[in-house]
Design a protein around this motif. Structure first.
Motif, PDB file in Angstrom:
ATOM      1  N   GLY A 152      14.237   7.474   8.518  1.00 24.49           N
ATOM      2  CA  GLY A 152      14.071   7.793   7.106  1.00 24.49           C
ATOM      3  C   GLY A 152      13.012   8.844   6.870  1.00 24.49           C
ATOM      4  O   GLY A 152      12.249   9.206   7.766  1.00 24.49           O
ATOM      5  N   ARG A 153      12.980   9.330   5.641  1.00 22.96           N
ATOM      6  CA  ARG A 153      11.979  10.296   5.190  1.00 22.96           C
ATOM      7  C   ARG A 153      11.376   9.787   3.896  1.00 22.96           C
ATOM      8  O   ARG A 153      12.052   9.132   3.109  1.00 22.96           O
ATOM      9  CB  ARG A 153      12.614  11.661   4.916  1.00 22.96           C
ATOM     10  N   GLN A 154      10.106  10.119   3.681  1.00 17.86           N
ATOM     11  CA  GLN A 154       9.440   9.725   2.453  1.00 17.86           C
ATOM     12  C   GLN A 154       8.610  10.890   1.954  1.00 17.86           C
ATOM     13  O   GLN A 154       7.865  11.508   2.720  1.00 17.86           O
ATOM     14  CB  GLN A 154       8.540   8.514   2.700  1.00 17.86           C
ATOM     15  N   ASP A 193       3.401  15.748   0.556  1.00 16.08           N
ATOM     16  CA  ASP A 193       3.564  15.573   1.995  1.00 16.08           C
ATOM     17  C   ASP A 193       4.863  14.826   2.270  1.00 16.08           C
ATOM     18  O   ASP A 193       5.164  13.836   1.616  1.00 16.08           O
ATOM     19  CB  ASP A 193       2.405  14.766   2.581  1.00 16.08           C
ATOM     20  N   GLU A 194       5.624  15.295   3.251  1.00 11.34           N
ATOM     21  CA  GLU A 194       6.856  14.617   3.651  1.00 11.34           C
ATOM     22  C   GLU A 194       6.656  14.024   5.031  1.00 11.34           C
ATOM     23  O   GLU A 194       6.218  14.702   5.952  1.00 11.34           O
ATOM     24  CB  GLU A 194       8.039  15.585   3.684  1.00 11.34           C
ATOM     25  N   TRP A 195       6.967  12.738   5.163  1.00 12.25           N
ATOM     26  CA  TRP A 195       6.842  12.023   6.424  1.00 12.25           C
ATOM     27  C   TRP A 195       8.227  11.616   6.885  1.00 12.25           C
ATOM     28  O   TRP A 195       9.042  11.153   6.101  1.00 12.25           O
ATOM     29  CB  TRP A 195       5.944  10.800   6.260  1.00 12.25           C
ATOM     30  N   GLU A 196       8.486  11.786   8.179  1.00 10.50           N
ATOM     31  CA  GLU A 196       9.786  11.463   8.754  1.00 10.50           C
ATOM     32  C   GLU A 196       9.593  10.518   9.936  1.00 10.50           C
ATOM     33  O   GLU A 196       8.693  10.711  10.742  1.00 10.50           O
ATOM     34  CB  GLU A 196      10.468  12.745   9.220  1.00 10.50           C
ATOM     35  N   VAL A 197      10.432   9.497  10.026  1.00 12.48           N
ATOM     36  CA  VAL A 197      10.384   8.546  11.134  1.00 12.48           C
ATOM     37  C   VAL A 197      11.689   8.645  11.909  1.00 12.48           C
ATOM     38  O   VAL A 197      12.766   8.571  11.328  1.00 12.48           O
ATOM     39  CB  VAL A 197      10.184   7.100  10.628  1.00 12.48           C
ATOM     40  N   THR A 198      11.575   8.845  13.227  1.00  9.35           N
ATOM     41  CA  THR A 198      12.742   8.882  14.103  1.00  9.35           C
ATOM     42  C   THR A 198      12.527   7.901  15.250  1.00  9.35           C
ATOM     43  O   THR A 198      11.396   7.515  15.548  1.00  9.35           O
ATOM     44  CB  THR A 198      12.968  10.289  14.694  1.00  9.35           C
ATOM     45  N   ILE A 199      13.622   7.506  15.864  1.00 12.31           N
ATOM     46  CA  ILE A 199      13.563   6.695  17.072  1.00 12.31           C
ATOM     47  C   ILE A 199      14.342   7.414  18.163  1.00 12.31           C
ATOM     48  O   ILE A 199      15.220   8.227  17.874  1.00 12.31           O
ATOM     49  CB  ILE A 199      14.113   5.271  16.860  1.00 12.31           C
ATOM     50  N   GLN A 200      14.004   7.113  19.419  1.00 13.83           N
ATOM     51  CA  GLN A 200      14.667   7.773  20.541  1.00 13.83           C
ATOM     52  C   GLN A 200      15.026   6.741  21.605  1.00 13.83           C
ATOM     53  O   GLN A 200      14.215   5.873  21.940  1.00 13.83           O
ATOM     54  CB  GLN A 200      13.766   8.835  21.155  1.00 13.83           C
ATOM     55  N   ASP A 201      16.241   6.836  22.122  1.00  8.50           N
ATOM     56  CA  ASP A 201      16.660   6.053  23.276  1.00  8.50           C
ATOM     57  C   ASP A 201      16.145   6.791  24.506  1.00  8.50           C
ATOM     58  O   ASP A 201      16.594   7.895  24.814  1.00  8.50           O
ATOM     59  CB  ASP A 201      18.189   5.935  23.314  1.00  8.50           C
ATOM     60  N   GLY A 222      -2.523  15.696   3.718  1.00  8.28           N
ATOM     61  CA  GLY A 222      -2.171  15.397   5.100  1.00  8.28           C
ATOM     62  C   GLY A 222      -2.646  14.033   5.556  1.00  8.28           C
ATOM     63  O   GLY A 222      -3.152  13.238   4.790  1.00  8.28           O
ATOM     64  N   LEU A 223      -2.489  13.776   6.844  1.00  3.70           N
ATOM     65  CA  LEU A 223      -2.822  12.502   7.463  1.00  3.70           C
ATOM     66  C   LEU A 223      -4.251  12.518   7.959  1.00  3.70           C
ATOM     67  O   LEU A 223      -4.644  13.405   8.704  1.00  3.70           O
ATOM     68  CB  LEU A 223      -1.863  12.251   8.635  1.00  3.70           C
ATOM     69  N   LYS A 224      -5.045  11.546   7.529  1.00  2.00           N
ATOM     70  CA  LYS A 224      -6.424  11.451   7.976  1.00  2.00           C
ATOM     71  C   LYS A 224      -6.649  10.210   8.831  1.00  2.00           C
ATOM     72  O   LYS A 224      -7.477  10.190   9.715  1.00  2.00           O
ATOM     73  CB  LYS A 224      -7.363  11.424   6.782  1.00  2.00           C
TER      74      LYS A 224
END
Length: 78
Positions: A29-31, A11-19, A39-41
């Motif tokens: 980042g990605r992990q 599983d690949e998880w990605e974190v983004t931020i938005q203005d 998956g996410l439970k």
């Protein structure tokens, strides 16, 4: 994903931020969780002041939104 001469699956998880004022996004980042394909439970968060901080020493607020599933489309977390 290919790295270190091996093919990794998981599983690949990605974190983004938005203005919210400009709409601009940044990738934090990605992990890759190698070997995980379930998956996410469940998700939780923990928040506290570090060190010895007296109660009521200052005002603090934390807001969190999401997570949102981007792929596959039309999938929503409950």
């Amino acid at each position: 994903m290919v790295a270190y001469g091996k093919t990794w699956r998981g599983d690949e998880w990605e974190v983004t931020i938005q203005d919210l004022e400009t709409g601009q996004f940044w990738l934090v980042g990605r992990q890759l969780l190698a070997g995980s394909l379930s998956g996410l439970k469940r998700i939780s968060a923990f928040y506290e002041h570090i060190g010895c901080t007296p109660c009521g020493a200052f005002y603090a607020k934390a807001s969190r939104h999401g997570p949102w599933v981007l792929e596959p489309k039309n999938v929503h977390l409950q």
